[in-house]
Enzyme design. Structure first.
Site, PDB file in Angstrom:
ATOM      1  N   SER A 195      14.856  28.047 -68.132  1.00 18.05           N
ATOM      2  CA  SER A 195      13.627  28.455 -67.485  1.00 18.05           C
ATOM      3  C   SER A 195      13.476  27.996 -65.994  1.00 18.05           C
ATOM      4  O   SER A 195      14.296  27.013 -65.535  1.00 18.05           O
ATOM      5  CB  SER A 195      12.554  27.401 -68.256  1.00 18.05           C
ATOM      6  OG  SER A 195      11.454  27.311 -67.832  1.00 18.05           O
ATOM      7  N   TYR A 208       9.891  18.772 -70.624  1.00 16.94           N
ATOM      8  CA  TYR A 208      10.334  20.004 -70.420  1.00 16.94           C
ATOM      9  C   TYR A 208      11.295  20.411 -69.071  1.00 16.94           C
ATOM     10  O   TYR A 208      12.588  20.836 -69.365  1.00 16.94           O
ATOM     11  CB  TYR A 208       9.372  21.041 -70.406  1.00 16.94           C
ATOM     12  CG  TYR A 208       9.708  22.428 -70.467  1.00 16.94           C
ATOM     13  CD1 TYR A 208       9.965  22.910 -71.869  1.00 16.94           C
ATOM     14  CD2 TYR A 208       9.751  23.284 -69.517  1.00 16.94           C
ATOM     15  CE1 TYR A 208      10.202  24.459 -71.857  1.00 16.94           C
ATOM     16  CE2 TYR A 208       9.795  24.761 -69.640  1.00 16.94           C
ATOM     17  CZ  TYR A 208      10.339  25.287 -70.733  1.00 16.94           C
ATOM     18  OH  TYR A 208      10.442  26.554 -70.891  1.00 16.94           O
TER      19      TYR A 208
HETATM   20  N1  NAP Z   1       7.175  31.449 -72.672  1.00 16.41           N
HETATM   21  C1  NAP Z   1       7.401  31.226 -71.736  1.00 16.41           C
HETATM   22  O1  NAP Z   1       6.900  31.765 -70.679  1.00 16.41           O
HETATM   23  C2  NAP Z   1       8.950  30.657 -71.180  1.00 16.41           C
HETATM   24  C3  NAP Z   1       9.282  30.535 -69.770  1.00 16.41           C
HETATM   25  C4  NAP Z   1      10.267  30.261 -69.483  1.00 16.41           C
HETATM   26  C5  NAP Z   1      11.169  29.868 -70.668  1.00 16.41           C
HETATM   27  N2  NAP Z   1      11.033  29.825 -71.930  1.00 16.41           N
HETATM   28  C6  NAP Z   1      11.851  29.484 -72.953  1.00 16.41           C
HETATM   29  O2  NAP Z   1      12.367  30.513 -73.652  1.00 16.41           O
HETATM   30  C7  NAP Z   1      12.569  30.145 -74.919  1.00 16.41           C
HETATM   31  C8  NAP Z   1      11.609  30.786 -76.057  1.00 16.41           C
HETATM   32  O3  NAP Z   1      10.207  30.503 -75.592  1.00 16.41           O
HETATM   33  P1  NAP Z   1       9.075  30.920 -76.644  1.00 16.41           P
HETATM   34  O4  NAP Z   1       7.909  30.905 -75.523  1.00 16.41           O
HETATM   35  O5  NAP Z   1       9.392  32.194 -77.419  1.00 16.41           O
HETATM   36  O6  NAP Z   1       8.786  29.626 -77.479  1.00 16.41           O
HETATM   37  P2  NAP Z   1       8.134  29.353 -78.745  1.00 16.41           P
HETATM   38  O7  NAP Z   1       7.218  30.594 -79.258  1.00 16.41           O
HETATM   39  O8  NAP Z   1       7.478  28.004 -78.863  1.00 16.41           O
HETATM   40  O9  NAP Z   1       9.389  29.542 -79.804  1.00 16.41           O
HETATM   41  C9  NAP Z   1      10.345  28.460 -79.904  1.00 16.41           C
HETATM   42  C10 NAP Z   1      11.295  28.805 -81.276  1.00 16.41           C
HETATM   43  O10 NAP Z   1      12.070  27.631 -81.252  1.00 16.41           O
HETATM   44  C11 NAP Z   1      12.160  27.230 -82.560  1.00 16.41           C
HETATM   45  N3  NAP Z   1      12.207  25.518 -82.647  1.00 16.41           N
HETATM   46  C12 NAP Z   1      11.623  24.823 -81.917  1.00 16.41           C
HETATM   47  N4  NAP Z   1      12.318  23.663 -82.116  1.00 16.41           N
HETATM   48  C13 NAP Z   1      13.188  23.850 -82.909  1.00 16.41           C
HETATM   49  C14 NAP Z   1      14.366  23.018 -83.424  1.00 16.41           C
HETATM   50  N5  NAP Z   1      14.275  21.538 -83.254  1.00 16.41           N
HETATM   51  N6  NAP Z   1      15.235  23.641 -84.155  1.00 16.41           N
HETATM   52  C15 NAP Z   1      15.149  24.700 -84.519  1.00 16.41           C
HETATM   53  N7  NAP Z   1      14.272  25.503 -83.836  1.00 16.41           N
HETATM   54  C16 NAP Z   1      13.206  25.272 -82.947  1.00 16.41           C
HETATM   55  C17 NAP Z   1      10.494  27.568 -82.851  1.00 16.41           C
HETATM   56  O11 NAP Z   1      10.534  27.431 -84.471  1.00 16.41           O
HETATM   57  P3  NAP Z   1      10.025  26.474 -85.451  1.00 16.41           P
HETATM   58  O12 NAP Z   1       8.699  25.666 -84.639  1.00 16.41           O
HETATM   59  O13 NAP Z   1       9.484  26.996 -86.769  1.00 16.41           O
HETATM   60  O14 NAP Z   1      11.186  25.364 -85.534  1.00 16.41           O
HETATM   61  C18 NAP Z   1      10.483  28.968 -82.375  1.00 16.41           C
HETATM   62  O15 NAP Z   1      11.203  29.923 -83.203  1.00 16.41           O
HETATM   63  C19 NAP Z   1      12.336  28.650 -74.816  1.00 16.41           C
HETATM   64  O16 NAP Z   1      13.606  28.192 -74.740  1.00 16.41           O
HETATM   65  C20 NAP Z   1      11.533  28.346 -73.852  1.00 16.41           C
HETATM   66  O17 NAP Z   1      11.672  27.142 -73.338  1.00 16.41           O
HETATM   67  C21 NAP Z   1       9.747  30.327 -72.228  1.00 16.41           C
END
Ligand code: NAP
Length: 381
Positions: A195, A208
């Protein structure tokens, strides 16, 4: 599409050449039009050929996406699946996992769901084994799972930092260790979704920022020792994306006010990228074997400025921190599904973040109390 793009590009090229031969001694801007048309047709043709090649390269491949049950991970799984790959997705929540797998299967994708908490080293290791067994091998592993807490430093506990490290550093570490041998055999790819928050430490995101910085270095360190191993390592640095994740984030301190600024930043069209576009870029980078991908222009600019003048970006971040809500006398904690602001301010935030709300509905994010359960997105384009 290829049937018409190749002849169209050739015809446009021929037309441009004949115009060029009959051209007046002094070229006018209008003389450039045929060349522009030919260039555009050739561009479309090249892109069609690339798409076809991508489909060929991914057909029948085995892909594991951690955290593929909602948000970006689910979108990445759909994108790989659309090109004919078989996918395994994991997450902690059984119900959400089943819904995600049903949605993928509904699109004709061969999908498997594995319930797993990647923060547990044993579960992370057995996830890789189970995925390889069910998929009949492993060609791509995407370390995507992530958790986010938003709030002032004073509300963040040691356990919060440990949780972030366990999910976003130790989880990918154990998954990478367990998968390396198989990826080496298949000459596959290890992709890590880091990120911009790990490159530029933003205020109110302490756990984070620490975990994402460590995760980025893990991916870069693995890449540094990958030559000759057969494994291609891709580090992805997304900026803000509209994945609907704001609903699952835990807000602490003054939850409603924290929700306001975070939901606004994460949902504004010009500042953030759609999850669909991000997933397409990630899959394309994986197929092409790109080592490092920065996903939004804002993230690219931020990294460039930080590289040139880190003191300046640190100062800007502390100014932003000063503007964010202070810790109230009685700090509270709430998930995004309950922290939404009511009344007129709530309606304004809701209107400005409509695209991200829409993404939340399409990408299997938790639903707000009293609203319909999330869609599995099976009918989404
Ligand atoms: N959204 C943004 O703006 C953004 C920006 C930069 C980077 N990112 C990165 O991109 C990635 C995806 O982001 P997102 O926005 O799609 O996040 P999200 O909607 O919160 O999805 C997170 C996913 O990770 C799973 N998860 C969380 N903790 C876990 C654990 N301990 N074991 C297994 N699975 C786990 C969740 O499922 P469960 O809760 O069911 O476990 C969910 O499927 C992340 O790494 C995030 O940091 C996001």
């Amino acid at each position: 599409m290829i049937r018409w793009t190749v002849p169209a590009a050739l015809a446009a090229g021929r037309w441009a050449l004949s115009r060029h031969r009959r051209r007046r001694p002094r070229a006018r801007p209008v003389d450039l039009v045929p060349w522009a048309v030919a260039g555009a047709a050739l561009g479309v043709c090249a892109s069609t050929l690339t798409e076809r090649r991508r489909a060929t390269l991914l057909r029948g491949r085995a892909v594991l996406v951690t955290g593929g049950t909602r948000g970006l991970g689910l979108r990445i799984a759909r994108e790989f699946g659309a090109y004919g790959a078989s996918v395994a997705v994991c997450g902690r929540d059984r119900e959400r996992l089943d819904r995600a797998v049903a949605g993928l299967a509904g699109r004709g994708i061969r999908a498997h769901g594995i319930q797993c908490d990647v923060a547990d080293p044993e579960q992370a290791r057995s996830l890789v084994e189970e995925a390889a067994e069910r998929l009949g091998g492993l060609d791509v592993v995407v370390n995507n799972a992530g958790v986010l807490r938003v709030g002032p430093r004073e509300t963040m506990t040691t356990a919060d930092v440990e949780e972030a490290m366990a999910v976003m550093f130790w989880g990918p570490y154990h998954v990478a260790r367990a998968a390396w041998g198989r990826l080496s055999e298949s000459r596959g790819s290890l992709v890590t979704i880091t990120s911009i928050g790990g490159q530029l430490a933003a205020p109110h995101l302490l756990p984070y920022a620490c975990a994402k910085a460590a995760q980025a270095k893990l991916s870069e360190a693995l890449a540094a020792e990958s030559l000759g191993s057969g494994v291609r390592v891709t580090t992805v640095v997304p900026g803000l994306m509209r994945t609907g994740s704001h609903r699952g984030v835990v807000f602490s301190g003054a939850p409603e006010r924290e929700y306001d600024w975070f939901a606004l930043c994460a949902g504004l069209p010009l500042l953030s990228m759609s999850a669909e576009r991000a997933a397409r870029r990630i899959v394309r980078a994986t197929v092409r074997g790109h080592g490092y991908v920065v996903l939004t222009p804002a993230a690219r600019l931020g990294m460039a400025v930080h590289g040139l003048a880190p003191g300046l970006t640190q100062r800007a971040a502390s100014l932003a921190g000063w503007l964010l809500p202070a810790v109230p006398p009685e700090p509270e904690e709430r998930p995004g599904t309950e922290a939404a602001v009511q009344g007129v301010p709530g309606q304004v935030v809701h209107a400005l973040t409509a695209l991200n709300e829409d993404a939340a509905r399409r990408l299997n994010q938790p639903s707000r109390a009293g609203t319909a359960p999330p869609g599995d997105g099976a009918r989404e384009p």
